[in-house]
Design an enzyme around this catalytic site. Structure first.
Site, short mmCIF file in Angstrom:
data_model
loop_
_atom_site.label_atom_id
_atom_site.label_comp_id
_atom_site.label_asym_id
_atom_site.label_seq_id
_atom_site.Cartn_x
_atom_site.Cartn_y
_atom_site.Cartn_z
N TYR A 144 0.71 -1.20 -0.31
CA TYR A 144 0.34 0.09 -0.10
C TYR A 144 0.58 1.16 -0.30
O TYR A 144 1.76 1.30 0.27
CB TYR A 144 -0.52 -0.10 0.70
CG TYR A 144 -0.25 0.73 2.47
CD1 TYR A 144 0.19 -0.36 3.00
CD2 TYR A 144 -0.15 1.44 3.03
CE1 TYR A 144 1.35 -0.43 4.05
CE2 TYR A 144 0.31 1.97 4.73
CZ TYR A 144 1.22 0.64 5.21
OH TYR A 144 1.39 1.78 6.46
N LYS A 171 6.47 -2.02 1.75
CA LYS A 171 5.47 -1.40 2.91
C LYS A 171 4.39 -2.05 2.51
O LYS A 171 2.70 -2.43 1.21
CB LYS A 171 5.20 0.22 1.95
CG LYS A 171 4.17 0.29 2.88
CD LYS A 171 3.92 2.65 1.82
CE LYS A 171 2.94 3.00 3.21
NZ LYS A 171 3.39 2.76 4.73
N GLU A 220 11.64 2.56 14.36
CA GLU A 220 11.08 3.76 13.96
C GLU A 220 9.37 3.66 14.90
O GLU A 220 9.88 2.54 15.42
CB GLU A 220 11.13 3.34 12.42
CG GLU A 220 10.38 2.00 12.12
CD GLU A 220 9.99 1.62 10.60
OE1 GLU A 220 9.65 2.80 9.89
OE2 GLU A 220 10.00 0.69 10.02
N LEU A 226 11.11 1.50 6.86
CA LEU A 226 10.67 1.81 6.07
C LEU A 226 11.27 3.16 5.59
O LEU A 226 11.15 3.95 6.98
CB LEU A 226 9.20 1.88 5.93
CG LEU A 226 8.61 2.45 4.54
CD1 LEU A 226 8.20 1.34 3.84
CD2 LEU A 226 6.90 3.43 4.62
N1 PDD Z 1 2.48 4.83 6.97
N2 PDD Z 1 7.60 3.85 8.66
C1 PDD Z 1 6.84 3.46 8.83
C2 PDD Z 1 6.32 1.81 9.26
C3 PDD Z 1 4.98 3.65 8.02
O1 PDD Z 1 4.37 3.18 8.12
C4 PDD Z 1 5.41 4.60 7.12
C5 PDD Z 1 4.19 5.20 6.95
C6 PDD Z 1 6.52 5.78 7.55
C7 PDD Z 1 6.60 7.20 7.42
O2 PDD Z 1 6.41 6.83 5.56
P1 PDD Z 1 6.09 8.00 5.34
O3 PDD Z 1 6.51 9.19 5.68
O4 PDD Z 1 6.45 7.63 2.79
O5 PDD Z 1 4.62 8.21 5.25
C8 PDD Z 1 7.51 4.86 8.37
C9 PDD Z 1 1.59 4.86 6.76
C10 PDD Z 1 1.72 6.42 6.46
C11 PDD Z 1 0.34 4.68 7.67
O6 PDD Z 1 0.36 3.00 7.44
O7 PDD Z 1 -0.62 5.32 7.13
#
Ligand code: PDD
Length: 287
Positions: A33, A149, A182, A207
Site C-alpha cells: 500500500y 510497505k 522507527e 521503511l
Molecule cells: N505510514 N514507517 C512506517 C512503519 C510507516 O508505516 C510509515 C508510513 C512511515 C513513514 O513513511 P512516509 O513518510 O512515506 O509516510 C514510516 C503510513 C502513513 C500509514 O501506514 O498510514
C-alpha cells in the site's frame, strides 16, 4: 456528499466498496500500500510514493495492477470525486483473488487495486503539532523486510494500541541493542544538543519514508545538516528535540518518551522550521 472508492476498475459508493473473500490481501496480507497526503487540493510527493510502490511490488513479484500513468489518474480522480482539499489518498494492491493456497496463484491472476480518500482537518494536525505528541517504546518484533510497505501490519497495530493504552500517540520500535528503529507508522528523528538532526539509516530495518526523503531536501534548502546513524532511547530522552515524520503527520514534534520530557518538554524550533518549509519543497500534483 457520499464518498466514492475505486475498486478494481470501478468507482463505487464507499459504503458498498468491497473485495472478494478470497482476495489474497484479506487472507494472507499478500499486498502492499501507499498513503499520500492531500494538501490544499494537491497530492504531495506522488512520484516518490509511486516509485516506492514499484519497488514494493517488485520485491514481492506482484505486477502493477494498471499502468503507472493510469494509477496516477485514478489517484487524482478519487481525490476529485471525494472533493478532498486536505486529507489523504490510500492505495492498496494485492496479489489478487485466487483459491486459498500459500504459493503464488496462476500467473494470469490479476492484481487487485483499491483506492480510497479521506478528509483530515488541517486544524487538527496543526494543533497536534503545537502540543507535540507522547511516544512509548516497544521491542521490535517485526520481520526483517519492513523496507517493503506491506499491508501485514499486525506488530504495528499492537504497538500503536500499546501507545494508546499508555496515553501516548505513537510507539517507537527499539531493537535488542536499545536503538530506535522507527514508529508504528512514522520515521523517528532527534535533534542533538549541538543542533544536529539525526535519523537512522534506511538501508535496513525501517521503511524508507517518503516524508523522510523529502525532509533531506528541506534540510538542504534550510542549510541544516542531517546525520544518518542510530540513536538510543536514552540519547533521544536527552536530546534537544525529537520528532516523527509521515505522510499523515508531516513533521510532528515528540515532547515525551516513556513519560520523560524531551528537551524542555515543548515542541522545538527545528521541527517547527522543517514543518513550516515542507510543502514549499515537496512535489505537488494538482487534483
Ligand atoms: N505510514 N514507517 C512506517 C512503519 C510507516 O508505516 C510509515 C508510513 C512511515 C513513514 O513513511 P512516509 O513518510 O512515506 O509516510 C514510516 C503510513 C502513513 C500509514 O501506514 O498510514
Amino acid at each position: 456528499m457520499s464518498r466514492i472508492a475505486y475498486v478494481n476498475g470501478r468507482y463505487v459508493p464507499h459504503a458498498r466498496a468491497a473485495v472478494h473473500v478470497e482476495d489474497r490481501g484479506y487472507q494472507f496480507a499478500d499486498g502492499v500500500y501507499e498513503v499520500c497526503e492531500v494538501k490544499h487540493g494537491f497530492i504531495i510527493d506522488m512520484s516518490r510514493h509511486l516509485d516506492r510502490l514499484g519497488r514494493s511490488l517488485g520485491e514481492l513479484s506482484i505486477l502493477w495492477p494498471v499502468h503507472r500513468s493510469a494509477l496516477q489518474r485514478i489517484l487524482v480522480e478519487v481525490v476529485r470525486r471525494n472533493r478532498i482539499r486536505n486529507g489523504l489518498v490510500y492505495l492498496q494492491v494485492t496479489r489478487g483473488v485466487a483459491k486459498r493456497d500459500h504459493a503464488f496463484p496462476a500467473p494470469d491472476t490479476r492484481p487487485a487495486l483499491v483506492v480510497t480518500a479521506s478528509r483530515m482537518s488541517p486544524g487538527t494536525s496543526a494543533s497536534m503539532a503545537e502540543a507535540g505528541i507522547a511516544v512509548v517504546t516497544v521491542p521490535d518484533n517485526r520481520w526483517d523486510r519492513v523496507d517493503i510497505k506491506t499491508v501485514g501490519l499486525l506488530p504495528n497495530v499492537l504497538a500503536r494500541q500499546e501507545a494508546k493504552d499508555a496515553g501516548a500517540q505513537e510507539a517507537w520500535f527499539v531493537d535488542a541493542d536499545g536503538i530506535v528503529m522507527e514508529g508504528s507508522s512514522t520515521n523517528a528523528w532527534i535533534v542533538t544538543r549541538d543542533g544536529v538532526i539525526v535519523t537512522r539509516s534506511a538501508e535496513y530495518g525501517i521503511l524508507r519514508g517518503i516524508t523522510r526523503t523529502t525532509l533531506f531536501d528541506v534540510a538542504d534548502r534550510l542549510g541544516v545538516k542531517i546525520e544518518e546513524r542510530g540513536f538510543t532511547v536514552a540519547e533521544a530522552q536527552e536530546a534537544r528535540e525529537a520528532f516523527v515524520t509521515s505522510a499523515t503527520k508531516t513533521v510532528m514534534p515528540v515532547v515525551s518518551i516513556n513519560g520523560r520530557p524531551v528537551g524542555n518538554g515543548h515542541p522545538g524550533s527545528v521541527a517547527a522550521a522543517l514543518r513550516a518549509a515542507f510543502f514549499d519543497i515537496a512535489e505537488k500534483t494538482d487534483a
